[in-house]
Design an enzyme around this catalytic site. Structure first.
Site, PDB file in Angstrom:
ATOM      1  N   ASP A  27       0.806  -1.223   0.000  1.00 47.50           N
ATOM      2  CA  ASP A  27       0.000   0.000   0.000  1.00 47.50           C
ATOM      3  C   ASP A  27       0.839   1.273   0.000  1.00 47.50           C
ATOM      4  OD1 ASP A  27       0.702   0.420   2.737  1.00 47.50           O
ATOM      5  OD2 ASP A  27      -1.221   1.429   3.005  1.00 47.50           O
ATOM      6  N   GLU A  28       2.098   1.164  -0.417  1.00 45.75           N
ATOM      7  CA  GLU A  28       3.004   2.305  -0.290  1.00 45.75           C
ATOM      8  C   GLU A  28       4.073   2.336  -1.370  1.00 45.75           C
ATOM      9  OE1 GLU A  28       5.258   3.133   3.536  1.00 45.75           O
ATOM     10  OE2 GLU A  28       3.363   2.306   4.233  1.00 45.75           O
TER      11      GLU A  28
HETATM   12  N1  DCP Z   1      -1.574  -3.881   8.492  1.00 47.37           N
HETATM   13  C1  DCP Z   1      -1.618  -5.036   9.288  1.00 47.37           C
HETATM   14  N2  DCP Z   1      -1.255  -4.980  10.614  1.00 47.37           N
HETATM   15  C2  DCP Z   1      -0.818  -3.823  11.166  1.00 47.37           C
HETATM   16  C3  DCP Z   1      -0.748  -2.647  10.377  1.00 47.37           C
HETATM   17  C4  DCP Z   1      -1.133  -2.718   9.031  1.00 47.37           C
HETATM   18  O1  DCP Z   1      -2.012  -6.094   8.791  1.00 47.37           O
HETATM   19  N3  DCP Z   1      -0.473  -3.776  12.468  1.00 47.37           N
HETATM   20  C5  DCP Z   1      -2.006  -3.968   7.082  1.00 47.37           C
HETATM   21  C6  DCP Z   1      -3.458  -3.573   6.946  1.00 47.37           C
HETATM   22  C7  DCP Z   1      -3.419  -2.200   6.342  1.00 47.37           C
HETATM   23  C8  DCP Z   1      -2.145  -2.211   5.529  1.00 47.37           C
HETATM   24  O2  DCP Z   1      -1.257  -3.093   6.237  1.00 47.37           O
HETATM   25  O3  DCP Z   1      -4.570  -1.942   5.555  1.00 47.37           O
HETATM   26  C9  DCP Z   1      -1.509  -0.833   5.397  1.00 47.37           C
HETATM   27  O4  DCP Z   1      -1.164  -0.313   6.665  1.00 47.37           O
HETATM   28  P1  DCP Z   1      -1.193   1.216   7.011  1.00 47.37           P
HETATM   29  O5  DCP Z   1      -0.405   1.406   8.259  1.00 47.37           O
HETATM   30  O6  DCP Z   1      -0.808   2.035   5.839  1.00 47.37           O
HETATM   31  O7  DCP Z   1      -2.703   1.495   7.423  1.00 47.37           O
HETATM   32  P2  DCP Z   1      -4.004   1.584   6.546  1.00 47.37           P
HETATM   33  O8  DCP Z   1      -3.726   1.645   5.085  1.00 47.37           O
HETATM   34  O9  DCP Z   1      -4.926   0.501   6.945  1.00 47.37           O
HETATM   35  O10 DCP Z   1      -4.622   2.940   7.059  1.00 47.37           O
HETATM   36  P3  DCP Z   1      -4.196   4.454   6.760  1.00 47.37           P
HETATM   37  O11 DCP Z   1      -5.388   5.069   6.116  1.00 47.37           O
HETATM   38  O12 DCP Z   1      -3.930   5.030   8.112  1.00 47.37           O
HETATM   39  O13 DCP Z   1      -2.978   4.432   5.894  1.00 47.37           O
HETATM   40 CA    CA Z   2      -2.192   3.065   4.205  1.00 37.14          CA
HETATM   41 CA    CA Z   3       1.235   2.234   4.727  1.00 37.11          CA
END
Ligand code: DCP
Ligand code: CA
Ligand code: CA
Length: 364
Positions: free
Chosen positions: A111-112
């Site tokens: 996602d990055e």
């Molecule tokens: N992820 C995971 N366990 C974690 C953190 C993240 O499995 N402790 C996974 C689920 C997320 C993805 O990685 O969807 C990307 O993590 P991000 O930290 O970028 O968080 P999100 O994309 O979910 O949210 P944001 O909108 O804050 O970026």
């Molecule tokens: Ca994210």
């Molecule tokens: Ca991320």
């Protein structure tokens, strides 16, 4: 060229947003995506949650039980298991769109990504902001995903900028604004600085990046070691010379060796296999990667190949589990083994990131 121009792009509430895409009814409900553990029931942790669920205090990493408690009174709350293959598919499509906007594209995780756009913007930040907006629109068109962009002169500040305003954000930090942008932020916003390090600084009475700047590099080095100390010193000043380096998504990690002698002896092969597992494990730990599929490979004395693989129930980063599965595959592969084995290999695939966060070691 005077300025580098670097984007950090991060997809919003990624797993949960993917779930909303294939089931739009979820958009109005709190959604938590759960990594259920093998123990059954509600044991396991929250991978992520949409922004509605976050309002109730549901967060990544939280035990599923806690999250259910927080959403107890909300009958429409939805808890879903992870579907990594599906998220990877969406990610690949969006990343293909994003790549088109980069002079240099660096894949960080599902996602990055970082993009160096210095050339195509000529170091002009008005152009850069416009380009970032176009990128966001293009991702929405091609994949229906919303993402957040940080735009600045280096990876570090762009990453902090993309974290600054979410979801669907675009934060531009021009070179002359870096100091005023960073100064009021909590020290914790520096990537790689976790709870423990934050506490060390809080005990010293230091809360913001501006306050962190009161420590000279020697003090930081003696407290945290030269590498981390210097990193923090520079980070507080928005300094990061790390280039955006071309990197595509790794789909598997593998190692193969030529054995000291051809063999089909279990003990001899097992000893070599364990070493290969350790080797592969140390590189995936560096990259904060977890895997779901494990395979072994024989190149036999007539140079023909033989492979065996197994898909685990849940992704893991555990070395013992890797060894155990690889040894089991070895035992199975040797059951009807005629030819001697000349080269022995192991691979892990179906990769994901341990978390969306980067490991601090990546910032050195
Ligand atoms: N992820 C995971 N366990 C974690 C953190 C993240 O499995 N402790 C996974 C689920 C997320 C993805 O990685 O969807 C990307 O993590 P991000 O930290 O970028 O968080 P999100 O994309 O979910 O949210 P944001 O909108 O804050 O970026
Ligand atoms: Ca994210
Ligand atoms: Ca991320």
């Amino acid at each position: 060229m005077e300025n580098r121009v670097v984007f950090h792009i991060d997809f919003d509430y990624f797993f949960a947003q993917c779930e909303e895409l294939r089931n739009p009814e979820l958009k109005t409900k709190p959604v938590a995506v759960c990594v259920f553990s093998d123990r059954g029931g509600d044991s396991g942790a929250i991978a992520t949650a949409n922004y509605i669920a976050r309002k109730y205090g549901v967060k990544s990493g939280m035990p599923i039980k806690f999250a259910k408690k927080r959403l107890e009174s909300v009958h429409e709350a939805v808890f879903l298991p992870t579907d990594f293959e599906y998220y990877s598919e969406i990610s690949q499509k969006a990343m293909d769109t994003i790549k088109e906007f980069a002079d240099i594209f660096e894949y960080v995780g599902r996602d990055e990504a970082y993009l160096d756009v210095s050339k195509r913007t000529g170091g002009d930040f008005d152009k850069a902001a416009h380009l970032a907006q176009q990128l966001k629109n293009a991702v929405r068109n091609s994949s229906k995903l919303s993402c957040t962009a940080g735009v600045s002169t280096n990876k570090l500040v762009s990453k902090i900028a993309s974290n600054f305003k979410k979801p669907d954000g675009l934060t531009l930090v021009t070179p002359e604004k870096i100091e005023s942008f960073l100064d009021p932020l909590p020290i914790r916003t520096i990537p790689g600085i976790g709870k423990k390090t934050e506490e060390v600084f809080l005990e010293m009475g230091l809360e913001t990046i501006s306050q962190l700047k009161s420590l000279d590099v020697f003090t930081l080095n003696s407290q945290f070691g030269r590498k981390i100390g210097t990193y923090m010193y520079n980070a507080a000043r928005g300094v990061d010379n790390e280039p955006v380096s071309p990197r595509q998504e790794a789909t598997q990690y593998s190692r193969i060796i030529t054995l000291k002698q051809d063999s089909k002896d279990y003990n001899f092969l097992a000893e070599n296999l364990e070493k290969l597992c350790e080797d592969i494990h140390s590189s995936i730990m560096e990259e904060s990667i977890i895997f779901k599929s494990i395979g072994i490979q024989f190149v036999q004395s007539d140079l023909s190949n033989k492979t065996k693989s197994k898909t685990l129930k849940n992704p893991t980063s555990n070395l013992d589990e890797l060894k155990k599965t690889a040894l089991q595959l070895l035992r199975e592969a040797l059951e009807d083994q005629q030819l001697l084995v000349r080269r022995l290999g192991v691979r892990v695939s179906e990769l994901s990131k341990i978390s969306g966060q980067d490991n601090i070691t990546r910032y050195f």
